[in-house]
Design a protein around this motif. Structure first.
Motif, PDB file in Angstrom:
ATOM      1  N   GLY A 140       0.785  -1.225   0.000  1.00  0.00           N
ATOM      2  CA  GLY A 140       0.000   0.000   0.000  1.00  0.00           C
ATOM      3  C   GLY A 140       0.819   1.278   0.000  1.00  0.00           C
ATOM      4  N   SER A 141       2.140   1.168   0.146  1.00  0.00           N
ATOM      5  CA  SER A 141       3.015   2.340   0.145  1.00  0.00           C
ATOM      6  C   SER A 141       3.678   2.472  -1.222  1.00  0.00           C
ATOM      7  CB  SER A 141       4.080   2.196   1.235  1.00  0.00           C
ATOM      8  OG  SER A 141       4.967   3.294   1.234  1.00  0.00           O
ATOM      9  N   ARG A 142       3.936   3.716  -1.641  1.00  0.00           N
ATOM     10  CA  ARG A 142       4.503   3.963  -2.964  1.00  0.00           C
ATOM     11  C   ARG A 142       5.979   4.338  -2.857  1.00  0.00           C
ATOM     12  NH1 ARG A 142       0.925   8.620  -5.455  1.00  0.00           N
ATOM     13  NH2 ARG A 142       1.409   9.522  -3.413  1.00  0.00           N
ATOM     14  N   PRO A 143       6.825   3.866  -3.778  1.00  0.00           N
ATOM     15  CA  PRO A 143       8.215   4.326  -3.789  1.00  0.00           C
ATOM     16  C   PRO A 143       8.289   5.814  -4.119  1.00  0.00           C
ATOM     17  CG  PRO A 143       7.765   2.928  -5.697  1.00  0.00           C
ATOM     18  CD  PRO A 143       6.560   2.861  -4.825  1.00  0.00           C
ATOM     19  N   THR A 144       9.218   6.508  -3.466  1.00  0.00           N
ATOM     20  CA  THR A 144       9.375   7.948  -3.667  1.00  0.00           C
ATOM     21  C   THR A 144      10.840   8.295  -3.914  1.00  0.00           C
ATOM     22  OG1 THR A 144       9.695   8.428  -1.309  1.00  0.00           O
ATOM     23  CG2 THR A 144       7.420   8.447  -2.139  1.00  0.00           C
ATOM     24  N   ARG A 145      11.030   9.457  -4.522  1.00  0.00           N
ATOM     25  CA  ARG A 145      12.357  10.063  -4.682  1.00  0.00           C
ATOM     26  C   ARG A 145      12.236  11.505  -4.203  1.00  0.00           C
ATOM     27  NH1 ARG A 145      13.022   9.220 -11.025  1.00  0.00           N
ATOM     28  NH2 ARG A 145      15.143  10.028 -10.749  1.00  0.00           N
ATOM     29  N   THR A 146      13.152  11.935  -3.353  1.00  0.00           N
ATOM     30  CA  THR A 146      13.161  13.310  -2.864  1.00  0.00           C
ATOM     31  C   THR A 146      14.458  13.959  -3.318  1.00  0.00           C
ATOM     32  OG1 THR A 146      11.806  12.724  -0.950  1.00  0.00           O
ATOM     33  CG2 THR A 146      13.035  14.794  -0.838  1.00  0.00           C
ATOM     34  N   LEU A 147      14.327  14.996  -4.119  1.00  0.00           N
ATOM     35  CA  LEU A 147      15.471  15.648  -4.752  1.00  0.00           C
ATOM     36  C   LEU A 147      15.635  17.040  -4.154  1.00  0.00           C
ATOM     37  CD1 LEU A 147      14.376  14.509  -8.305  1.00  0.00           C
ATOM     38  CD2 LEU A 147      16.340  13.590  -7.053  1.00  0.00           C
ATOM     39  N   ASP A 148      16.594  17.183  -3.251  1.00  0.00           N
ATOM     40  CA  ASP A 148      16.872  18.459  -2.589  1.00  0.00           C
ATOM     41  C   ASP A 148      18.034  19.157  -3.286  1.00  0.00           C
ATOM     42  OD1 ASP A 148      14.895  18.377  -0.639  1.00  0.00           O
ATOM     43  OD2 ASP A 148      16.159  17.277   0.778  1.00  0.00           O
ATOM     44  N   PHE A 149      17.842  20.429  -3.597  1.00  0.00           N
ATOM     45  CA  PHE A 149      18.842  21.192  -4.335  1.00  0.00           C
ATOM     46  C   PHE A 149      19.650  22.096  -3.404  1.00  0.00           C
ATOM     47  CE2 PHE A 149      16.070  19.756  -7.599  1.00  0.00           C
ATOM     48  CZ  PHE A 149      16.779  19.788  -8.795  1.00  0.00           C
ATOM     49  N   PRO A 150      20.849  22.487  -3.817  1.00  0.00           N
ATOM     50  CA  PRO A 150      21.653  23.409  -3.012  1.00  0.00           C
ATOM     51  C   PRO A 150      20.982  24.777  -2.937  1.00  0.00           C
ATOM     52  CG  PRO A 150      22.637  23.124  -5.180  1.00  0.00           C
ATOM     53  CD  PRO A 150      21.519  22.126  -5.085  1.00  0.00           C
ATOM     54  N   SER A 151      21.300  25.536  -1.884  1.00  0.00           N
ATOM     55  CA  SER A 151      20.559  26.784  -1.664  1.00  0.00           C
ATOM     56  C   SER A 151      21.409  27.896  -1.055  1.00  0.00           C
ATOM     57  CB  SER A 151      19.353  26.513  -0.759  1.00  0.00           C
ATOM     58  OG  SER A 151      19.766  25.932   0.467  1.00  0.00           O
ATOM     59  N   CYS A 152      22.726  27.826  -1.219  1.00  0.00           N
ATOM     60  CA  CYS A 152      23.610  28.885  -0.724  1.00  0.00           C
ATOM     61  C   CYS A 152      24.371  29.465  -1.917  1.00  0.00           C
ATOM     62  CB  CYS A 152      24.580  28.336   0.323  1.00  0.00           C
ATOM     63  SG  CYS A 152      23.763  27.698   1.808  1.00  0.00           S
ATOM     64  N   TRP A 153      23.908  30.603  -2.400  1.00  0.00           N
ATOM     65  CA  TRP A 153      24.396  31.201  -3.651  1.00  0.00           C
ATOM     66  C   TRP A 153      25.524  32.187  -3.362  1.00  0.00           C
ATOM     67  CZ3 TRP A 153      22.040  36.112  -5.866  1.00  0.00           C
ATOM     68  CH2 TRP A 153      22.580  36.409  -7.132  1.00  0.00           C
ATOM     69  N   ASN A 154      26.498  32.244  -4.270  1.00  0.00           N
ATOM     70  CA  ASN A 154      27.633  33.155  -4.068  1.00  0.00           C
ATOM     71  C   ASN A 154      27.307  34.608  -4.397  1.00  0.00           C
ATOM     72  OD1 ASN A 154      27.718  33.335  -6.882  1.00  0.00           O
ATOM     73  ND2 ASN A 154      29.664  32.240  -7.096  1.00  0.00           N
ATOM     74  N   GLY A 155      26.091  34.869  -4.864  1.00  0.00           N
ATOM     75  CA  GLY A 155      25.664  36.238  -5.122  1.00  0.00           C
ATOM     76  C   GLY A 155      26.185  36.835  -6.407  1.00  0.00           C
TER      77      GLY A 155
ATOM     78  N   GLN B 248      15.111  27.124  -1.132  1.00  0.00           N
ATOM     79  CA  GLN B 248      15.618  25.769  -1.352  1.00  0.00           C
ATOM     80  C   GLN B 248      14.575  24.941  -2.089  1.00  0.00           C
ATOM     81  OE1 GLN B 248      14.908  22.538   0.719  1.00  0.00           O
ATOM     82  NE2 GLN B 248      16.129  21.571  -0.889  1.00  0.00           N
ATOM     83  N   LEU B 249      14.948  24.470  -3.277  1.00  0.00           N
ATOM     84  CA  LEU B 249      14.042  23.686  -4.111  1.00  0.00           C
ATOM     85  C   LEU B 249      14.061  22.224  -3.683  1.00  0.00           C
ATOM     86  CD1 LEU B 249      12.241  23.115  -6.591  1.00  0.00           C
ATOM     87  CD2 LEU B 249      14.340  23.063  -7.981  1.00  0.00           C
ATOM     88  N   ARG B 250      12.875  21.688  -3.466  1.00  0.00           N
ATOM     89  CA  ARG B 250      12.705  20.253  -3.216  1.00  0.00           C
ATOM     90  C   ARG B 250      11.673  19.714  -4.199  1.00  0.00           C
ATOM     91  NH1 ARG B 250      11.533  17.188   2.494  1.00  0.00           N
ATOM     92  NH2 ARG B 250      13.826  17.121   2.439  1.00  0.00           N
ATOM     93  N   ILE B 251      12.046  18.669  -4.930  1.00  0.00           N
ATOM     94  CA  ILE B 251      11.119  17.974  -5.826  1.00  0.00           C
ATOM     95  C   ILE B 251      10.875  16.586  -5.247  1.00  0.00           C
ATOM     96  CG2 ILE B 251      10.733  17.077  -8.146  1.00  0.00           C
ATOM     97  CD1 ILE B 251      12.642  19.231  -9.188  1.00  0.00           C
ATOM     98  N   THR B 252       9.610  16.249  -5.043  1.00  0.00           N
ATOM     99  CA  THR B 252       9.252  14.938  -4.506  1.00  0.00           C
ATOM    100  C   THR B 252       8.433  14.183  -5.543  1.00  0.00           C
ATOM    101  OG1 THR B 252       9.181  15.883  -2.274  1.00  0.00           O
ATOM    102  CG2 THR B 252       8.207  13.703  -2.581  1.00  0.00           C
ATOM    103  N   LEU B 253       8.900  12.998  -5.892  1.00  0.00           N
ATOM    104  CA  LEU B 253       8.246  12.154  -6.892  1.00  0.00           C
ATOM    105  C   LEU B 253       7.723  10.893  -6.224  1.00  0.00           C
ATOM    106  CD1 LEU B 253      11.160  12.273  -9.505  1.00  0.00           C
ATOM    107  CD2 LEU B 253       9.230  13.853  -9.355  1.00  0.00           C
TER     108      LEU B 253
END
Length: 333
Positions: free
Chosen positions: A229-244, A274-279
Motif C-alpha cells: 500500500g506504500s509507494r516508492p518515492t524520490r526526494t530531490l533536494d537542491f543546493p541553496s547557498c548562492w555566491n551572489g 531551497q528547491l525540493r522535488i518529490t516524486l
C-alpha cells in the motif's frame, strides 16, 4: 573438464555446436552468478535494495529565531506531455543524447540539448502561473515490461531496459532557511543535485534520497522496499547557498552550495529558496524498478540526480521570497 567437439568436417559437428554453445552459456551463468547476468541485463543487484522499515529516520535542522519557514509550491504537472530525451543541456550543452539515459521534464516545454537561455525564455510551460523554469531528472522504469525505447539511445541501447513510468505525483516546492531570510534567485541560475557517476567515482556530491510514502522522514541511497500500500518515492533536494555573483560555474556546483546540517550557509554565500522535488510512483507491490543511468553505472540508485534552471520572472521570484520569509504557505497560480 573440456568439451570435445567432433571434427568440423563432420556432420555431427554442426549438430553438436549449438548444444555446446548452450552448455557454455549455462556454465558461464553458473560461474559468474545470476546476479551478474541480471546486472548485465540492466537489473540492479539485490544489495542495492533495502527495507524502508530498517532505515533510520532523519531530523530536520532546528529552526532558529530568524528562520524563514514558509513554502511556495508550483504545480507543473507530471509530464503528461511525455517530454523526454537523452540530453542534458546543463552538463553536456549541444550534445544530442549526451546523457546516455532518459530524462523526464516538467516546466519548460522546449528543453533539449540545443537549448539556450533565449530559446527557453520564448517557450511554453507546464507550470501554473507561467513559470518557464525547467526541472528534470532521470526516468524510473518498471523492469517486468519492455520499454518502447528498447533499441534507442537513452533506453535499451544504453542499458536502460524497462517501461518508463510516469510519476503518480510530482511536488515542486521552494522552502526557506533554518537560520534566516532568503534572497531571490537570479534568472537563468543553474542548479544540480546528486552525482550521476557516483557508483564508479568517489563522490561528496551524493544526494540520492529514496523512500516510501507514509515514511516522510526516512531516506536511503538504496532503492527502498515499501510495505503493501506504500509507494516508492524520490526526494530531490537542491543546493541553496548562492555566491551572489554567478548563474553557473565550472562543474556547475561551486556557485551554489549546500548548507551545513544546521542550515548555515558557507562564508560569502547567501541563502536562496531551497528547491525540493518529490516524486511518487504507483506500482503493484513487489514490482521491480530502476532508475536510468549511464551504462557503466549499472542503474545504481546512488546515482539519482536532477537539474533546475530558473526562468521565473523577477516579480514571481519576489512573490516567492516574500511568501517564504513571511512564513506563509503559498501556491503559484
Amino acid at each position: 573438464m573440456p568439451i570435445i567437439l567432433p571434427s568440423p568436417g563432420s556432420r555431427l559437428f554442426w549438430i553438436a555446436l549449438p548444444v555446446t554453445l548452450g552448455l557454455t552459456l549455462l556454465l558461464g551463468i553458473a560461474t559468474f552468478g545470476a546476479d551478474g547476468a541480471a546486472r548485465a541485463a540492466g537489473v540492479p543487484a539485490d544489495d542495492q535494495y533495502v527495507d524502508i522499515a530498517t532505515v533510520t529516520p532523519t531530523r530536520a535542522p532546528a529552526r532558529g529565531p530568524d528562520a524563514s519557514t514558509g513554502t511556495f509550491t508550483v504545480d507543473c504537472g507530471r509530464n503528461e506531455q511525455g517530454h523526454r530525451n537523452a540530453d542534458n543541456f546543463v552538463i553536456s550543452p549541444g550534445i544530442v543524447n549526451g546523457a546516455h539515459h532518459t530524462h523526464d521534464y516538467v516546466g519548460n516545454l522546449s528543453t533539449e540539448a540545443l537549448s539556450t537561455d533565449r530559446s527557453l525564455d520564448a517557450a511554453g510551460t507546464t507550470c501554473a502561473g507561467g513559470d518557464r523554469s525547467t526541472y528534470y531528472w532521470p526516468v524510473l522504469r518498471r523492469l517486468d515490461r519492455t520499454g518502447a525505447d528498447a533499441h534507442t539511445a537513452g533506453g535499451g541501447a544504453h542499458g536502460n531496459s524497462g517501461e518508463i513510468l510516469m510519476a503518480s505525483s510530482v511536488r515542486v516546492e521552494f522552502r526557506g532557511n533554518a537560520t534566516g531570510a532568503v534572497v531571490g534567485m537570479p534568472r537563468f541560475l543553474r542548479l544540480v543535485t546528486g552525482d550521476p557517476v557516483a557508483a564508479t567515482t568517489p563522490s561528496a556530491d551524493i544526494r540520492a534520497q529514496w523512500g516510501c510514502s507514509g515514511y516522510p522522514d526516512r531516506f536511503t541511497t538504496k532503492y527502498a522496499r515499501c510495505p503493501r500500500g506504500s509507494r516508492p518515492t524520490r526526494t530531490l533536494d537542491f543546493p541553496s547557498c548562492w555566491n551572489g555573483l554567478a548563474t553557473d560555474s565550472p562543474g556547475h556546483r561551486t556557485h551554489v552550495q549546500f548548507p551545513a546540517a544546521d542550515g548555515t550557509c558557507p562564508r560569502a554565500t547567501f541563502p536562496v529558496p531551497q528547491l525540493r522535488i518529490t516524486l511518487a510512483y504507483d506500482l503493484p507491490d513487489g514490482t521491480p524498478f530502476a532508475v536510468d543511468s549511464f551504462p557503466e553505472q549499472l542503474r545504481n540508485p546512488v546515482t539519482d540526480h536532477a537539474m533546475f534552471v530558473n526562468l521565473m520572472t523577477r516579480d514571481r521570484m519576489a512573490e516567492l521570497v516574500r511568501c517564504v520569509n513571511e512564513g506563509r504557505e503559498c501556491r503559484a497560480g
